[in-house]
Enzyme design. Sequence first.
Site, PDB file in Angstrom:
ATOM      1  N   ASP A  94      51.419  35.549   5.004  1.00 42.93           N
ATOM      2  CA  ASP A  94      51.075  34.305   5.630  1.00 42.93           C
ATOM      3  C   ASP A  94      53.622  34.230   5.520  1.00 42.93           C
ATOM      4  O   ASP A  94      53.985  33.679   4.788  1.00 42.93           O
ATOM      5  CB  ASP A  94      51.602  32.861   4.265  1.00 42.93           C
TER       6      ASP A  94
ATOM      7  N   GLU B  73      56.988  38.992  -1.047  1.00 46.27           N
ATOM      8  CA  GLU B  73      58.015  39.099  -0.915  1.00 46.27           C
ATOM      9  C   GLU B  73      59.502  39.236   0.191  1.00 46.27           C
ATOM     10  O   GLU B  73      60.452  40.110  -1.321  1.00 46.27           O
ATOM     11  CB  GLU B  73      58.448  37.659  -1.526  1.00 46.27           C
TER      12      GLU B  73
ATOM     13  N   ASP C 235      59.666  44.998   1.732  1.00 43.67           N
ATOM     14  CA  ASP C 235      58.697  44.686   3.086  1.00 43.67           C
ATOM     15  C   ASP C 235      57.194  45.043   3.179  1.00 43.67           C
ATOM     16  O   ASP C 235      56.741  45.900   2.500  1.00 43.67           O
ATOM     17  CB  ASP C 235      59.221  45.061   4.328  1.00 43.67           C
TER      18      ASP C 235
END
EC number: 2.5.1.16
Length: 560
Positions: free
Chosen positions: A367, A322, A349
């Site tokens: 996602d 995340e 990243d």
Amino acid sequence: MTDQTHSKFSQNLLWRLKILTFTSGAVVMGLEIVTSRILTPVFGSTIYTWGSLIGVILSGLSLGYYLGGKLSDKHPNFEKICGIVFSVGLFIVGIPFFASSVIDFSQYVLPVPQYTPLLATFLLLMFPSVLLGFVSPYVIKLGTSSLHRVGNISGNLYSLATVGSIFGTFTTVFVLIPNLAVNQIIFGLGIALVGSSLIGLKISPKIIAMAIVVTLIIPWSSLSINTISHNGTLIFEKETLFSHLDIIEFGDNRSLYLDGLRHSSMNMDDPLDLVIDYTEYFHLGMMFNPTATNILFVGGGGFTGPKNFLDLYPQTKIDVIEIDSDVIDVARDYFNLEKNSRLQIFNDDARKHLSTFEKKYDLIILDAYASNYIPYHLMTDEFFKIVEKRLEPNGVVVSNLIGSIEGNNSPLIRAVYKTMQGTFPVSYIFPTEDNPAFVQNIMIVSSNEPYEFDRKLLLEIAQSSPIDYLDDELQEKEHFYEGLVDVSDVPFLTDQFNPSEVLFNPITQSSFTQDFQNSLPKENQHREDMVNLGLGISLSLIGLVWVIYFKKKVWIVSEK
């Protein structure tokens, strides 16, 4: 006036000109950056949004340099340029109150994805940009007492304006946005201009400035002023390094919003339940590869998927990448994300992390996409090749995209599908809605293993599984796309050529993400609207008083 007295007067004036120059340079760059936080929730963080911001600011400054130079030659007066800067500050203070109407108007009169953010940016920033452009030529005119010093004075003042711009950029990015709400930053920029202008104005403008400050610091102004209204009860709000983050509660549901769009929801009575339907499709990865033990989620959100997988598949170990540390923090504080020896979280990243991290996975779930932001570096051939290197030989990739398979909104999905085919020999498409032309979450399941599945076989797997997901969905043929995906008219996406914003701009469409939002009552919205209306009227009256004063006591007097 003696030479010594004149010298002291000139030095005093020069210092005041420097203050005005530095502040104007700092504010124009700070305003450009913070306005992106108003536009991005509506128009997305696209090349159109940033191109509009940069282009309008540069155009306004250029026009301001020209007009300001002409004005300074006619009637150079320090009080006049201070009055102009005061006017810009007052305009900026009002931006949070009329930004929403400006954006709505822009979408109504120019509903073209490429040009709507340009119109909105023009209406919001052209006026202050032009007037701030007046400052540089005007202060050079006032600061140059003799022709032989014009080069030295102009160089110093232009340099100071640039230093101010650098200061405004870094301060806004690294200090203000991470710690303050957008409306607070905009108010601060406006007040900074008003305050700097007072060094050349008389007592009445100072009284008006005090009225502005009092109006803004009263308890009313602690309320949120946003281009997107909150639905439900707001329990947490923060400007992160990447987006505007809200935690909203409505009934038994708690939702995470980023830039006004819902990214995750949790049933507070059953935290492991999958509230948003598309998250059930993550389990396709386990249907394709039921022996998967090492799983990676790219994108955390409220960590709904990882929590659900940890509970249902005790043999698995979950990694999550995340990029936003604040998203991780709120997942722990508000979405029941607990420490677990089988869960490892990386704040990084995804592409950068996967390029350097040597671990391989049985299942990777992508996602990280949103309906108002396209992370173009996560949908290119180079990225998918990196993903392939992180897969075990029988590994599976489940990619959650937003768009349609058919119709006008399909080019981006088809381009990603075409690009993934360049790396993975097999790809299946699973729409989450019944109509393939609807804007929706679409799952693309890919692998190096030549899995051979059809809908009936997957349905049998779902029905025999103790995990009660996708049984109903796979009974409908619309959720297993069997048509031929035409990729002849879409590009193969690479780092060198990736026109993703041109292919599809999801935020201009009426999409599934709006359905949930529009169905919720706006608790406390009436009170917020009344308070914001009161603030707007108060500032409008103050602005009217200032315009009358400026015209009669500054502009006309200075030209006599």
